[in-house]
Design a protein around this motif. Structure first.
Motif, short mmCIF file in Angstrom:
data_model
loop_
_atom_site.label_atom_id
_atom_site.label_comp_id
_atom_site.label_asym_id
_atom_site.label_seq_id
_atom_site.Cartn_x
_atom_site.Cartn_y
_atom_site.Cartn_z
N SER A 56 0.84 -1.19 0.00
CA SER A 56 0.00 0.00 0.00
C SER A 56 0.88 1.24 0.00
CB SER A 56 -0.91 0.03 1.24
OG SER A 56 -1.75 -1.09 1.28
N CYS A 57 0.36 2.32 -0.55
CA CYS A 57 1.09 3.58 -0.58
C CYS A 57 0.10 4.72 -0.46
CB CYS A 57 1.90 3.69 -1.87
SG CYS A 57 2.63 5.31 -2.14
N GLY A 102 0.45 13.60 3.93
CA GLY A 102 -0.36 14.74 4.30
C GLY A 102 -1.57 14.86 3.40
N SER A 103 -2.23 16.00 3.55
CA SER A 103 -3.46 16.22 2.79
C SER A 103 -3.14 16.50 1.31
CB SER A 103 -4.23 17.41 3.38
OG SER A 103 -5.40 17.64 2.63
N VAL A 104 -3.82 15.75 0.46
CA VAL A 104 -3.65 15.88 -0.98
C VAL A 104 -5.01 15.91 -1.63
CG1 VAL A 104 -2.80 14.72 -3.05
CG2 VAL A 104 -1.41 14.76 -1.00
N PHE A 105 -5.20 16.84 -2.55
CA PHE A 105 -6.48 16.89 -3.24
C PHE A 105 -6.58 15.85 -4.34
CE2 PHE A 105 -8.55 20.24 -1.14
CZ PHE A 105 -7.63 21.22 -0.83
N SER A 106 -5.51 15.68 -5.05
CA SER A 106 -5.55 14.72 -6.15
C SER A 106 -4.13 14.33 -6.54
CB SER A 106 -6.26 15.32 -7.37
OG SER A 106 -5.55 16.43 -7.86
N ILE A 107 -4.03 13.16 -7.11
CA ILE A 107 -2.77 12.67 -7.66
C ILE A 107 -3.06 12.14 -9.04
CG2 ILE A 107 -0.93 10.97 -7.45
CD1 ILE A 107 -1.19 11.10 -4.45
N ASN A 108 -2.19 12.45 -9.97
CA ASN A 108 -2.38 12.03 -11.36
C ASN A 108 -2.04 10.55 -11.50
OD1 ASN A 108 -3.11 12.40 -14.03
ND2 ASN A 108 -1.03 13.00 -14.64
N VAL A 109 -0.94 10.22 -12.12
CA VAL A 109 -0.54 8.82 -12.29
C VAL A 109 0.23 8.34 -11.07
CG1 VAL A 109 0.78 7.20 -13.70
CG2 VAL A 109 -0.42 9.12 -14.78
N MET A 110 -0.13 7.19 -10.59
CA MET A 110 0.59 6.56 -9.47
C MET A 110 1.17 5.24 -9.97
SD MET A 110 -1.88 7.29 -6.20
CE MET A 110 -0.51 7.26 -5.03
N GLY A 111 2.28 4.87 -9.35
CA GLY A 111 2.91 3.66 -9.84
C GLY A 111 3.83 3.02 -8.82
N TRP A 112 4.26 1.82 -9.18
CA TRP A 112 5.21 1.06 -8.37
C TRP A 112 6.45 0.77 -9.21
CZ3 TRP A 112 4.70 0.31 -3.25
CH2 TRP A 112 3.43 0.46 -2.69
N TYR A 113 7.60 0.96 -8.59
CA TYR A 113 8.87 0.62 -9.19
C TYR A 113 9.61 -0.28 -8.21
CZ TYR A 113 8.04 4.39 -12.51
OH TYR A 113 7.50 5.18 -13.49
N ARG A 114 10.62 -0.97 -8.69
CA ARG A 114 11.41 -1.81 -7.78
C ARG A 114 12.87 -1.77 -8.17
NH1 ARG A 114 9.21 -7.86 -9.55
NH2 ARG A 114 10.27 -7.97 -11.58
N GLN A 115 13.72 -2.02 -7.18
CA GLN A 115 15.15 -2.07 -7.42
C GLN A 115 15.70 -3.36 -6.83
OE1 GLN A 115 17.31 1.41 -6.19
NE2 GLN A 115 19.08 0.84 -7.42
N PRO A 116 15.97 -4.35 -7.68
CA PRO A 116 16.56 -5.60 -7.19
C PRO A 116 17.99 -5.36 -6.73
CG PRO A 116 15.55 -5.89 -9.34
CD PRO A 116 15.65 -4.42 -9.10
N ASN A 130 -6.46 8.75 -2.34
CA ASN A 130 -5.19 8.93 -3.08
C ASN A 130 -4.18 7.85 -2.70
OD1 ASN A 130 -5.69 11.40 -4.66
ND2 ASN A 130 -5.96 12.32 -2.64
N THR A 131 -4.68 6.66 -2.59
CA THR A 131 -3.87 5.51 -2.18
C THR A 131 -3.78 4.53 -3.34
OG1 THR A 131 -4.54 5.77 0.12
CG2 THR A 131 -3.71 3.61 -0.54
N VAL A 132 -2.60 3.94 -3.49
CA VAL A 132 -2.38 2.95 -4.53
C VAL A 132 -1.95 1.64 -3.88
CG1 VAL A 132 0.03 3.61 -4.93
CG2 VAL A 132 -1.27 2.50 -6.75
N TYR A 133 -2.36 0.54 -4.48
CA TYR A 133 -2.06 -0.79 -3.95
C TYR A 133 -1.38 -1.63 -5.03
CZ TYR A 133 -5.74 0.79 -0.80
OH TYR A 133 -6.50 1.53 0.07
N LEU A 134 -0.62 -2.61 -4.57
CA LEU A 134 -0.03 -3.58 -5.48
C LEU A 134 -0.24 -4.96 -4.88
CD1 LEU A 134 1.57 -3.89 -8.16
CD2 LEU A 134 3.63 -4.07 -6.75
#
Length: 122
Positions: free
Chosen positions: A21-22, A26-40, A76-80
């Motif tokens: 989860s991400c 703080g308080s945010v009205f909106s978020i455009n594109v959200m995503g997940w990245y990783r670093q092995p 404004n939460t994103v899940y994976l």
């Protein structure tokens, strides 16, 4: 300044599942594109998945059919959701937002979380 905060990482056996989860700090009205990245370990950061406000998604070939990205625009939460995990999924996973409108009505660009470790044992 708003930051992103990830949670849900951990140690899991191959074939298992984890849900990341991400959310903004703080308080945010909106978020455009959200995503997940990783670093092995020992490698560069790579895209895992992204999702737009409207729900359009994009996945790396290596995770298609196993990972599912979703978001709650009201929070404004994103899940994976990560299923059928493999040892090669071991990495630090980072949340990203390309643009956020904060409580001061200012845009912040290219926000990143601190990362959460995902370790898949064989």
């Amino acid at each position: 300044q708003v930051r992103l905060v990830e949670s849900g990482g951990g140690l899991v056996q191959a074939g298992g599942s984890l849900r990341l989860s991400c959310a903004p700090s703080g308080s945010v009205f909106s978020i455009n594109v959200m995503g997940w990245y990783r670093q092995p370990p020992g490698k560069e950061r790579e895209l895992v998945a992204t999702i737009t406000t409207g729900g359009s998604t994009k996945y790396a070939d290596s995770v298609k059919g196993r990972f599912t990205i979703s978001r709650d625009n009201t929070r404004n939460t994103v899940y994976l959701q990560m299923d059928s995990l493999k040892p090669e999924d071991t990495a630090v996973y980072y949340c990203n937002a390309d643009r956020a409108l904060n409580s001061l009505r200012h845009y912040q660009y290219d926000l990143w979380g601190q990362g959460t470790q995902v370790t898949v044992s064989s």
